[in-house]
Design a protein around this motif. Sequence first.
Motif, short mmCIF file in Angstrom:
data_model
loop_
_atom_site.label_atom_id
_atom_site.label_comp_id
_atom_site.label_asym_id
_atom_site.label_seq_id
_atom_site.Cartn_x
_atom_site.Cartn_y
_atom_site.Cartn_z
N VAL A 1 -24.32 31.48 17.47
CA VAL A 1 -24.87 30.24 18.01
C VAL A 1 -25.44 30.53 19.40
O VAL A 1 -24.72 31.01 20.28
N LEU A 2 -26.72 30.26 19.57
CA LEU A 2 -27.38 30.48 20.85
C LEU A 2 -27.89 29.15 21.38
O LEU A 2 -28.76 28.53 20.76
N VAL A 3 -27.33 28.71 22.49
CA VAL A 3 -27.72 27.43 23.11
C VAL A 3 -28.55 27.74 24.35
O VAL A 3 -28.13 28.51 25.22
N ASP A 4 -29.71 27.16 24.43
CA ASP A 4 -30.59 27.33 25.58
C ASP A 4 -29.97 26.65 26.81
O ASP A 4 -29.73 25.44 26.79
N THR A 5 -29.69 27.43 27.84
CA THR A 5 -29.10 26.88 29.07
C THR A 5 -30.07 26.96 30.24
O THR A 5 -29.66 26.96 31.39
N SER A 6 -31.36 27.02 29.94
CA SER A 6 -32.36 27.06 31.00
C SER A 6 -32.43 25.71 31.70
O SER A 6 -32.02 24.68 31.15
N LYS B 1 -15.34 25.78 19.92
CA LYS B 1 -15.64 24.45 20.46
C LYS B 1 -15.28 24.36 21.93
O LYS B 1 -15.98 23.72 22.72
N GLU B 2 -14.20 25.03 22.33
CA GLU B 2 -13.83 25.03 23.74
C GLU B 2 -14.86 25.77 24.59
O GLU B 2 -15.22 25.33 25.68
N GLN B 3 -15.34 26.91 24.08
CA GLN B 3 -16.29 27.71 24.85
C GLN B 3 -17.67 27.07 24.92
O GLN B 3 -18.33 27.09 25.96
N ILE B 4 -18.11 26.47 23.84
CA ILE B 4 -19.46 25.90 23.84
C ILE B 4 -19.52 24.68 24.75
O ILE B 4 -20.57 24.38 25.34
N GLU B 5 -18.40 23.97 24.88
CA GLU B 5 -18.38 22.81 25.77
C GLU B 5 -18.36 23.20 27.23
O GLU B 5 -18.59 22.36 28.11
N LYS B 6 -18.09 24.47 27.52
CA LYS B 6 -18.10 24.95 28.90
C LYS B 6 -19.46 25.46 29.35
O LYS B 6 -19.64 25.82 30.52
N LEU B 7 -20.43 25.50 28.44
CA LEU B 7 -21.76 26.01 28.81
C LEU B 7 -22.38 25.13 29.89
O LEU B 7 -22.27 23.91 29.86
N ALA B 8 -23.05 25.78 30.84
CA ALA B 8 -23.67 25.07 31.96
C ALA B 8 -25.07 25.62 32.18
O ALA B 8 -25.42 26.71 31.72
N ILE B 9 -25.87 24.86 32.90
CA ILE B 9 -27.24 25.26 33.20
C ILE B 9 -27.23 26.50 34.09
O ILE B 9 -26.45 26.60 35.04
N SER B 10 -28.11 27.44 33.80
CA SER B 10 -28.23 28.67 34.58
C SER B 10 -29.66 28.85 35.05
O SER B 10 -30.58 28.90 34.24
N GLY B 11 -29.84 28.92 36.36
CA GLY B 11 -31.18 29.18 36.90
C GLY B 11 -31.64 30.59 36.67
O GLY B 11 -32.82 30.91 36.84
N HIS B 12 -30.72 31.48 36.28
CA HIS B 12 -31.06 32.88 36.02
C HIS B 12 -31.39 33.12 34.56
O HIS B 12 -31.55 34.25 34.13
N ASN B 13 -31.48 32.04 33.77
CA ASN B 13 -31.81 32.19 32.36
C ASN B 13 -33.17 32.85 32.22
O ASN B 13 -34.17 32.39 32.78
N LEU B 14 -33.23 33.93 31.44
CA LEU B 14 -34.46 34.72 31.32
C LEU B 14 -35.36 34.25 30.18
O LEU B 14 -36.35 34.90 29.90
N GLY B 15 -35.00 33.17 29.53
CA GLY B 15 -35.86 32.64 28.49
C GLY B 15 -35.34 32.92 27.10
O GLY B 15 -34.51 33.81 26.86
N LEU B 16 -35.84 32.13 26.14
CA LEU B 16 -35.35 32.22 24.78
C LEU B 16 -35.78 33.51 24.10
O LEU B 16 -35.04 34.07 23.30
N THR B 17 -36.99 33.98 24.41
CA THR B 17 -37.45 35.23 23.79
C THR B 17 -36.55 36.39 24.16
O THR B 17 -36.17 37.20 23.31
N THR B 18 -36.19 36.48 25.44
CA THR B 18 -35.29 37.55 25.87
C THR B 18 -33.94 37.41 25.20
O THR B 18 -33.33 38.41 24.78
N ALA B 19 -33.44 36.19 25.10
CA ALA B 19 -32.15 35.98 24.44
C ALA B 19 -32.20 36.37 22.97
O ALA B 19 -31.25 36.96 22.44
#
Length: 688
Positions: free
Chosen positions: A93-98, A148-166
């Motif tokens: 599961v890959l959630v965009d955090t940009s 479910k515990e880990q995915i609910e801890k996801l937060a926005i990251s300004g260092h996100n390099l984009g979906l293509t890189t992910a």
Amino acid sequence: MALVYPWFLIGLLSLAIPIAIHFFELRRVQRIAFTNVSFIREVKLISARQRKLRHLLVLLARLSFLFFLVLLFCQPFIPAPERVTIDSTSIGVLVDTSPSMQAHTIGDALLLDKAVELGSSLTSALSPTAQFYLPSVNSQPLSPTSYKEQIEKLAISGHNLGLTTAINQTRRGHSAYKQLFLFSDFQKSSLAPNFLASVDSTQQVYLVPIRHQASANVYVDSVILEDAFVRTGVDIPIKIRLRNGGSEGAVGVQVKVFIGQQQVSAYQADIPAAGMVISTVRVRLKTTDIQQCRIQLDDEPISFDNTYYFTLQPSTRIRIVDIAARQTPTQQVYGNEPLFDYSFSSSDRINYQAVAGGNLTVVQELTQVPSGLVAALKRNVSQGGSVLIIPSADVKARASYDRLFRELGVGFIQWNSGSAGTPVQRELAAPNQQNPFFREVFAKQSRPGSMPKAAPVLRWARSGQDILKMRDGDGYLAEFPSGAGKVYVLAAPLQGGFSDFSSHALFVPVMYRLAMQSYQATQLPAYRLTQGSVTLPVPTASRTNIADKAIFKLQQDSNTFIPTQRVQAGELVLTVPAGMKTPGFYTLTQQGRPVTTLAFNQDKRESELASYSVEELRQLIGTTHPNIHLYDVNEGQSVAAQYKAQRVGTPLWQYCLAAALASLLLEVLLLRFWGKPKEAAVQPVSVA
């Protein structure tokens, strides 16, 4: 329809029990009371036909209850049109955090919160023994509860390099799972139309686009200093480029400029959808210390990019190296001004160390240009330095000058044929005031009253940009790009009767502009969190510590980051740490001592909210990517429900449970209310 546990069908044998009870049930004798008085007692008014019908309906209800109860244990379902033929117990599961995931959905929830909610619901569509992987967190398998515990801890990251890189990163390490869910807004600014080509064809990928509500989004695209040379006590013009990355226009956006904690400017701007507005503000620095500046926008409801951080630092002295055979007019211009760090080298005793570190090197009227000087100037301009070449009138010097022009990449140079006698001077044309070189030079007068005269000894092809021209159109002063720097060429010597330019009022401002344009800021006003590295000149005070392997650190409040670093050609190259996720000011320190302050902002592509629609994604998938599937959650159906319907099947056990309970309720109603005794009407009897 299919059954998960078909062997439970043996329970249908229990249907014989109510049938046997129905046929072998003993008929009960009903007692009917008669009286010899005038009143009739209460009797049951049920006919034999009604009793038979009731018994049949009760039997049917009992049979239905047992039948649906057995089906409930068999777990019936409608087979999916696309049955899963690969391992469905390991899911990535890959959630965009940009930062763009901070926009709002149509339901006014954050895109990230919606993505987390949909991602958490996947556990209901898979086996309780399934293992989940969150590539953005770690590579370890997670149980449904831990997932479910880990995915609910996801937060926005300004260092996100984009979906293509992910996607590329998951492709390199996806051996543990063959199914991958992507939750994102699928921004067009960060995803090329061919981004699906990076998906592994052996991996089943499920795209889950989350749509944001239409709105405006104003952000600061960039801050431009019209003059790289920043001085204290004078007005500094700053151009602020605002863009609207939303789909609606923005009217009356409040823009505030701060230096430190003090507001120095404010204005309002109207920006159309997908439009741009450039405004100029003037600020003034009072101290020589580096200043933390920011631009604050009042733009709602999207506010993650409302603040733009940048720094301003008064420039250091411009290093001028003058190389000549004798005293020159430029010595009086640069030598008496505190803005310049001026040094003079005679042609027979050249200070090559000064040339290597100079911002502007003036080579004028040498009878011979040494080969060592040619090599030193070439290295200097390759690193961003500037060179001003003033030719010599000596014919014997032309060969060495030609070699210098070739090495510096100046276009074709043609020398004028020499003639005996006094040089014939011609007047220069008035400067073009639209040329950025002369910005603010003629602030108080429209044009100079008279122009200097010169007798050019050379001319050049139109490969350069003319700054000053002769009246007949020939160039007098031109700029040529060379490496990372610039080369300026004068067409005539300043002395020997070839020009009176050095005694003209235009000479000093032109020399000043040449020096100021040669200045290069040691650091940019702002950087991006997503850029790979930051290059800075090694501070003089830090060179000894570098030799002692003292590391540099980046600090913001209580957070400290140690970037990957190296020193190369006198420059410090720092890799932006992945842990730096928050925009703002970071202090670069060495051994606890501050070196400088760097401003970091989010990638401006995140502010462009235009995203691929469901239909556009469906067209990109087409028939060439059979392993990529698209789930539209904007119509209300969850990802788990769509996955079950398409890949697992539609379960029917809940309908069986409802039917069994309905049958049981029907039986109770039949026994309770059908056949309830009614009171006979009492007929009055007259007595004779």
